[in-house]
Design a protein around this motif. Structure first.
Motif, PDB file in Angstrom:
ATOM      1  N   LYS A   1       0.848  -1.193   0.000  1.00 51.04           N
ATOM      2  CA  LYS A   1       0.000   0.000   0.000  1.00 51.04           C
ATOM      3  C   LYS A   1       0.885   1.246   0.000  1.00 51.04           C
ATOM      4  CE  LYS A   1      -0.552   0.459   5.033  1.00 51.04           C
ATOM      5  NZ  LYS A   1      -1.514   0.709   6.121  1.00 51.04           N
ATOM      6  N   ASN A   2       0.298   2.350  -0.471  1.00 54.27           N
ATOM      7  CA  ASN A   2       0.984   3.653  -0.492  1.00 54.27           C
ATOM      8  C   ASN A   2       2.281   3.635  -1.296  1.00 54.27           C
ATOM      9  OD1 ASN A   2      -1.031   4.740   1.231  1.00 54.27           O
ATOM     10  ND2 ASN A   2       0.045   3.945   3.031  1.00 54.27           N
ATOM     11  N   GLY A   3       2.370   2.742  -2.281  1.00 51.36           N
ATOM     12  CA  GLY A   3       3.576   2.679  -3.102  1.00 51.36           C
ATOM     13  C   GLY A   3       3.551   3.695  -4.233  1.00 51.36           C
ATOM     14  N   PRO A   4       4.648   3.832  -4.974  1.00 54.19           N
ATOM     15  CA  PRO A   4       5.753   2.871  -5.046  1.00 54.19           C
ATOM     16  C   PRO A   4       6.926   3.148  -4.107  1.00 54.19           C
ATOM     17  CG  PRO A   4       5.988   4.452  -6.820  1.00 54.19           C
ATOM     18  CD  PRO A   4       4.727   4.813  -6.101  1.00 54.19           C
ATOM     19  N   VAL A   5       6.989   4.338  -3.500  1.00 58.64           N
ATOM     20  CA  VAL A   5       8.111   4.674  -2.622  1.00 58.64           C
ATOM     21  C   VAL A   5       7.757   4.295  -1.189  1.00 58.64           C
ATOM     22  CG1 VAL A   5       9.606   6.510  -1.764  1.00 58.64           C
ATOM     23  CG2 VAL A   5       8.799   6.569  -4.134  1.00 58.64           C
ATOM     24  N   LEU A   6       8.637   3.573  -0.522  1.00 58.77           N
ATOM     25  CA  LEU A   6       8.390   3.162   0.854  1.00 58.77           C
ATOM     26  C   LEU A   6       8.617   4.336   1.792  1.00 58.77           C
ATOM     27  CD1 LEU A   6       7.712   0.763   2.732  1.00 58.77           C
ATOM     28  CD2 LEU A   6      10.171   0.363   2.938  1.00 58.77           C
ATOM     29  N   MET A   7       7.533   4.892   2.314  1.00 55.41           N
ATOM     30  CA  MET A   7       7.603   6.014   3.232  1.00 55.41           C
ATOM     31  C   MET A   7       7.393   5.572   4.675  1.00 55.41           C
ATOM     32  SD  MET A   7       8.265   8.379   1.095  1.00 55.41           S
ATOM     33  CE  MET A   7       8.126   9.842   2.129  1.00 55.41           C
ATOM     34  N   ASN A   8       6.739   4.425   4.843  1.00 57.04           N
ATOM     35  CA  ASN A   8       6.435   3.910   6.176  1.00 57.04           C
ATOM     36  C   ASN A   8       6.714   2.411   6.175  1.00 57.04           C
ATOM     37  OD1 ASN A   8       5.115   2.896   8.535  1.00 57.04           O
ATOM     38  ND2 ASN A   8       3.770   4.690   8.562  1.00 57.04           N
ATOM     39  N   ARG A   9       7.500   1.951   7.105  1.00 56.36           N
ATOM     40  CA  ARG A   9       7.873   0.536   7.161  1.00 56.36           C
ATOM     41  C   ARG A   9       6.664  -0.379   7.287  1.00 56.36           C
ATOM     42  NH1 ARG A   9      13.320   0.201  11.000  1.00 56.36           N
ATOM     43  NH2 ARG A   9      14.664   1.486   9.643  1.00 56.36           N
ATOM     44  N   ARG A  10       5.557   0.130   7.819  1.00 56.14           N
ATOM     45  CA  ARG A  10       4.357  -0.691   7.984  1.00 56.14           C
ATOM     46  C   ARG A  10       3.690  -1.007   6.646  1.00 56.14           C
ATOM     47  NH1 ARG A  10       1.329   2.642  12.688  1.00 56.14           N
ATOM     48  NH2 ARG A  10       2.153   4.342  11.395  1.00 56.14           N
ATOM     49  N   ASP A  11       4.105  -0.306   5.586  1.00 55.58           N
ATOM     50  CA  ASP A  11       3.552  -0.574   4.251  1.00 55.58           C
ATOM     51  C   ASP A  11       4.314  -1.687   3.534  1.00 55.58           C
ATOM     52  OD1 ASP A  11       1.851   1.515   4.778  1.00 55.58           O
ATOM     53  OD2 ASP A  11       3.012   2.987   3.628  1.00 55.58           O
ATOM     54  N   ARG A  12       5.342  -2.170   4.165  1.00 57.54           N
ATOM     55  CA  ARG A  12       6.180  -3.218   3.585  1.00 57.54           C
ATOM     56  C   ARG A  12       5.696  -4.587   4.056  1.00 57.54           C
ATOM     57  NH1 ARG A  12      12.611  -3.867   5.049  1.00 57.54           N
ATOM     58  NH2 ARG A  12      13.158  -5.417   3.461  1.00 57.54           N
TER      59      ARG A  12
ATOM     60  N   GLU B   1      -1.881 -10.901  -7.429  1.00 54.83           N
ATOM     61  CA  GLU B   1      -2.527 -11.827  -6.493  1.00 54.83           C
ATOM     62  C   GLU B   1      -1.820 -11.831  -5.139  1.00 54.83           C
ATOM     63  OE1 GLU B   1      -2.569 -15.554  -8.516  1.00 54.83           O
ATOM     64  OE2 GLU B   1      -4.216 -14.987  -9.871  1.00 54.83           O
ATOM     65  N   ILE B   2      -0.495 -11.717  -5.162  1.00 54.31           N
ATOM     66  CA  ILE B   2       0.269 -11.689  -3.912  1.00 54.31           C
ATOM     67  C   ILE B   2      -0.072 -10.436  -3.100  1.00 54.31           C
ATOM     68  CG2 ILE B   2       2.597 -11.478  -2.949  1.00 54.31           C
ATOM     69  CD1 ILE B   2       3.587 -13.191  -5.302  1.00 54.31           C
ATOM     70  N   ILE B   3      -0.129  -9.284  -3.784  1.00 52.43           N
ATOM     71  CA  ILE B   3      -0.456  -8.033  -3.090  1.00 52.43           C
ATOM     72  C   ILE B   3      -1.900  -8.052  -2.592  1.00 52.43           C
ATOM     73  CG2 ILE B   3      -0.756  -5.541  -3.361  1.00 52.43           C
ATOM     74  CD1 ILE B   3       1.599  -5.514  -5.249  1.00 52.43           C
ATOM     75  N   GLU B   4      -2.812  -8.531  -3.438  1.00 55.83           N
ATOM     76  CA  GLU B   4      -4.221  -8.578  -3.061  1.00 55.83           C
ATOM     77  C   GLU B   4      -4.445  -9.472  -1.835  1.00 55.83           C
ATOM     78  OE1 GLU B   4      -6.114  -6.241  -4.158  1.00 55.83           O
ATOM     79  OE2 GLU B   4      -7.305  -7.055  -5.796  1.00 55.83           O
ATOM     80  N   LYS B   5      -3.737 -10.591  -1.781  1.00 51.51           N
ATOM     81  CA  LYS B   5      -3.861 -11.492  -0.630  1.00 51.51           C
ATOM     82  C   LYS B   5      -3.438 -10.787   0.657  1.00 51.51           C
ATOM     83  CE  LYS B   5      -2.344 -16.005   1.087  1.00 51.51           C
ATOM     84  NZ  LYS B   5      -1.497 -17.212   0.794  1.00 51.51           N
ATOM     85  N   LYS B   6      -2.351 -10.027   0.583  1.00 48.94           N
ATOM     86  CA  LYS B   6      -1.880  -9.295   1.757  1.00 48.94           C
ATOM     87  C   LYS B   6      -2.883  -8.213   2.157  1.00 48.94           C
ATOM     88  CE  LYS B   6       0.912  -7.746   4.939  1.00 48.94           C
ATOM     89  NZ  LYS B   6       1.182  -8.510   6.171  1.00 48.94           N
ATOM     90  N   ARG B   7      -3.395  -7.485   1.180  1.00 46.46           N
ATOM     91  CA  ARG B   7      -4.355  -6.422   1.479  1.00 46.46           C
ATOM     92  C   ARG B   7      -5.634  -6.994   2.086  1.00 46.46           C
ATOM     93  NH1 ARG B   7      -3.439  -1.441  -1.355  1.00 46.46           N
ATOM     94  NH2 ARG B   7      -5.686  -1.120  -1.594  1.00 46.46           N
ATOM     95  N   LYS B   8      -6.058  -8.140   1.591  1.00 44.07           N
ATOM     96  CA  LYS B   8      -7.254  -8.778   2.138  1.00 44.07           C
ATOM     97  C   LYS B   8      -7.052  -9.176   3.594  1.00 44.07           C
ATOM     98  CE  LYS B   8     -10.631 -12.401   1.135  1.00 44.07           C
ATOM     99  NZ  LYS B   8     -10.998 -13.519   0.200  1.00 44.07           N
ATOM    100  N   SER B   9      -5.852  -9.635   3.921  1.00 38.57           N
ATOM    101  CA  SER B   9      -5.565 -10.027   5.307  1.00 38.57           C
ATOM    102  C   SER B   9      -5.579  -8.821   6.246  1.00 38.57           C
ATOM    103  CB  SER B   9      -4.199 -10.720   5.382  1.00 38.57           C
ATOM    104  OG  SER B   9      -3.135  -9.799   5.201  1.00 38.57           O
ATOM    105  N   LYS B  10      -5.420  -7.620   5.656  1.00 41.88           N
ATOM    106  CA  LYS B  10      -5.448  -6.379   6.431  1.00 41.88           C
ATOM    107  C   LYS B  10      -6.793  -5.667   6.312  1.00 41.88           C
ATOM    108  CE  LYS B  10      -1.141  -6.267   7.913  1.00 41.88           C
ATOM    109  NZ  LYS B  10      -0.772  -6.174   9.363  1.00 41.88           N
TER     110      LYS B  10
END
Length: 217
Positions: free
Chosen positions: A140-151, A172-181
């Motif tokens: 989330k909030n990409g493409p530049v990592l501004m907050n470690r919690r987005d990694r 699919e990998i990103i969507e799976k992570k977002r769904k878990s959150k």
């Protein structure tokens, strides 16, 4: 006879590469060089002519690194969410990494610029392998990592001869992570990954019927 390259010189320098534009050793260079070198690295004969117009005109020139210097290309992108394109992975890495004057195409989810850039005959012939770095990524909030919690840490490396298929699996990998959150799908955000489906429609690669094999180490 190897060239390591990225879009900007500063990206390579920040990654601790020492630039080498000579004809010996492993060459390390960029699509967008400084000063007069920038003009010499662009191929004046191969470009995309699209609006909107910028101060540099309506043309985006391909780098000679892609058109003249390399015979085959191994594309090594990082898996990241992108506020405007939905995802930046194989397709966007090539489209924006191998052309100049492309900042103007970040609207409309970077479409149709990404599919158009990747649909060029030279790109299709030369990009023979994609090694997607999904050891860690940004969901989330990409493409530049501004907050470690987005990694996040998918702990994966994706190998594919198909940029579209690789991007679909990355999605699919990103969507799976977002769904878990309990986050909304990327497809419902302002920046949606339309370029992946459009690239499939142009015949650049496969969005469906992907032969995906997983090896656990």
């Amino acid at each position: 006879n190897i060239i390591i390259w990225d879009r900007f010189e500063i990206m390579l320098i920040n990654s601790r590469y020492k630039l080498n534009e000579s004809k010996t050793g492993v060459r390390i260079m960029a699509t967008e060089m400084r000063g007069e070198e920038m003009e010499s690295i662009l191929d004046n004969d191969i470009y995309i002519d699209m609006r909107p117009k910028s101060s540099l005109g309506t043309k985006s020139y391909y780098s000679k690194i892609l058109t003249k210097m390399c015979t085959k290309i191994i594309n090594v992108p990082l898996l990241k969410h992108h506020r405007l394109a939905g995802i930046t992975f194989c397709l966007k890495n090539i489209a924006y990494g191998a052309t100049n004057n492309n900042r103007r195409f970040h609207g409309s989810s970077c479409c149709p610029f990404i599919p158009k850039a990747c649909n060029h005959k030279i790109v299709k012939e030369k990009v023979v392998l994609n090694i997607g770095d999904a050891l860690s990524g940004i969901y989330k909030n990409g493409p530049v990592l501004m907050n470690r919690r987005d990694r996040f840490m998918p702990k994966s490396i994706l190998f594919s001869t198909d940029m579209v298929a690789c991007d679909k699996i990355g999605l699919e990998i990103i969507e799976k992570k977002r769904k878990s959150k309990n986050m909304i799908s990327i497809w419902r955000e302002y920046g949606t990954p339309l370029h992946v489906k459009q690239s499939h429609e142009l015949g650049i690669g496969n969005y469906t019927n992907i032969d995906h094999k997983v090896v656990v180490m």
